[in-house]
Scaffold this motif. Structure first.
Motif, PDB file in Angstrom:
ATOM      1  N   LEU A 155       0.617  54.259  -4.342  1.00  0.00           N
ATOM      2  CA  LEU A 155       1.421  54.182  -5.556  1.00  0.00           C
ATOM      3  C   LEU A 155       1.810  55.567  -6.057  1.00  0.00           C
ATOM      4  CD1 LEU A 155      -0.589  51.391  -7.398  1.00  0.00           C
ATOM      5  CD2 LEU A 155       1.719  51.168  -6.476  1.00  0.00           C
ATOM      6  N   SER A 199       1.096  44.979 -12.160  1.00  0.00           N
ATOM      7  CA  SER A 199       0.310  45.823 -11.270  1.00  0.00           C
ATOM      8  C   SER A 199      -1.156  45.496 -11.482  1.00  0.00           C
ATOM      9  CB  SER A 199       0.556  47.308 -11.545  1.00  0.00           C
ATOM     10  OG  SER A 199      -0.295  48.110 -10.724  1.00  0.00           O
ATOM     11  N   SER A 247      -0.956  43.788 -16.620  1.00  0.00           N
ATOM     12  CA  SER A 247      -1.928  43.893 -15.530  1.00  0.00           C
ATOM     13  C   SER A 247      -2.102  42.511 -14.922  1.00  0.00           C
ATOM     14  CB  SER A 247      -3.265  44.440 -16.039  1.00  0.00           C
ATOM     15  OG  SER A 247      -3.929  43.489 -16.837  1.00  0.00           O
ATOM     16  N   LEU A 266       4.365  45.497  -8.361  1.00  0.00           N
ATOM     17  CA  LEU A 266       4.339  46.903  -7.945  1.00  0.00           C
ATOM     18  C   LEU A 266       3.406  47.173  -6.785  1.00  0.00           C
ATOM     19  CD1 LEU A 266       4.449  48.732 -11.397  1.00  0.00           C
ATOM     20  CD2 LEU A 266       6.335  48.057  -9.897  1.00  0.00           C
ATOM     21  N   ASP A 267       2.407  46.321  -6.584  1.00  0.00           N
ATOM     22  CA  ASP A 267       1.463  46.526  -5.480  1.00  0.00           C
ATOM     23  C   ASP A 267       0.992  45.172  -4.984  1.00  0.00           C
ATOM     24  OD1 ASP A 267      -0.998  46.150  -7.522  1.00  0.00           O
ATOM     25  OD2 ASP A 267       0.328  47.714  -8.277  1.00  0.00           O
TER      26      ASP A 267
END
Length: 333
Positions: A155, A199, A247, A266-267
């Motif tokens: 990231l 994320s 989150s 995002l991940d």
């Protein structure tokens, strides 16, 4: 788990399990549910592992590989055992009026400086883990730490400690993923769209917050430490900001946010069900616009391995529960 043992002690004439994720990581989760609702259907957890988990999940010998006749026979046997006791209701059956959902993978190339730090760290962590293979059970935490380190580094270099010498240099390296996200959020906000951004790492969400502040993009924020959760959610739903940073653990379930029509992951997470639940904050009853989901994947990093594992688990789910609607029988609804 303690919860499972507590439910086992309850006495009732009929037990029904209702879940959106009967299978997340392993077939043993399915066994855990069936041991409560259909005790005796499978002899024991040990026998279930021998008869189904090993031949279907593990794939360590040729006859157990995906597509093999032996594995297919075991799958057919398991599905036949499940069919009288499992009723599956898909979103398409329950809410056929929902608008379409489109999912895309955005491959992000690391900068040369970011790639150099990542590759150096990868080699160091690989050597460390290879030295632990003789007794992996005792060193699970160390292995998990190495995996998490690489995921964070994919990231941004700012999320890890790379040492004094390289540390000062790494602080000047921009995150390509962060820049790609911002560019798209600016475009979407200008067009009147609203977006959820997920994320697993609150430290990376902090970087996103700082970047959005620097570029004058309003946002709402929710993680496990948020005290006035309901107020934050209602503020976003009321239109105070075009972006909601969340989150994955804190906001992956229990929310309805149909005001948004874009989702950014995002991940990647090991568990495809967790991501699906996050996406479903927007794609649920009440949504009137098509939903677009972007998965941001850093090319040539551990994120590609996580994505491959996700896809393998998704195939396992489809193989057991099925895409042919054999378990979605309207006459039993």
């Amino acid at each position: 788990t303690r919860q499972h043992r507590a439910v086992q002690r309850l006495r009732a004439d009929t037990v029904i399990a209702v879940t959106g994720t009967p299978l997340e990581n392993s077939l043993t989760e399915l066994w855990a549910l069936l041991s409560l609702t259909c005790p005796g259907l499978f002899a024991s957890a040990r026998r279930f592992r021998e008869d189904y988990v090993k031949p279907i999940e593990r794939g360590r010998v040729p006859e157990n590989e995906e597509g093999s006749d032996y594995r297919a026979a075991r799958l057919a046997r398991l599905r036949a055992r499940l069919r009288p006791f499992v009723l599956r209701r898909t979103k398409e059956l329950v809410a056929p009026e929902l608008p379409p959902r489109q999912e895309q993978e955005l491959r992000i190339e690391l900068s040369a400086a970011h790639r150099a730090i990542y590759d150096t760290t990868l080699q160091r962590e690989r050597q460390k883990v290879l030295g632990l293979l003789d007794d992996l059970d005792r060193h699970r935490f160390i292995v998990f730490r190495s995996l998490t380190l690489l995921r964070r580094l994919a990231l941004s270099p700012l999320l890890i400690d790379v040492g004094d010498a390289a540390g000062a240099h790494s602080r000047s390296i921009r995150s390509a993923k962060l820049e790609a996200l911002r560019e798209r959020l600016v475009e979407l906000a200008a067009e009147g769209h609203r977006a959820l951004v997920f994320s697993q790492f609150t430290s990376f969400l902090d970087l996103v917050r700082a970047d959005l502040d620097a570029h004058g993009i309003a946002y709402a924020y929710l993680d496990g430490s948020t005290r006035r959760r309901a107020e934050v959610v209602e503020a976003f739903r009321g239109g105070e900001a075009p972006v909601f940073l969340i989150s994955l653990k804190a906001g992956g379930f229990g929310l309805t946010l149909t005001e948004a029509d874009y989702v950014f992951l995002l991940d990647p997470w090991w568990n495809p069900a967790a991501e699906a639940q996050a996406v479903d904050r927007t794609h649920r009853i009440g949504q009137t616009r098509p939903v677009t989901v972007y998965r941001l994947i850093a090319s040539g990093t551990i994120e590609e391995k996580v994505l491959a594992l996700q896809q393998r688990k998704a195939r396992l789910f489809r193989a057991v529960v099925g895409d042919d609607d054999a378990l979605a029988r309207p006459e039993l609804a």
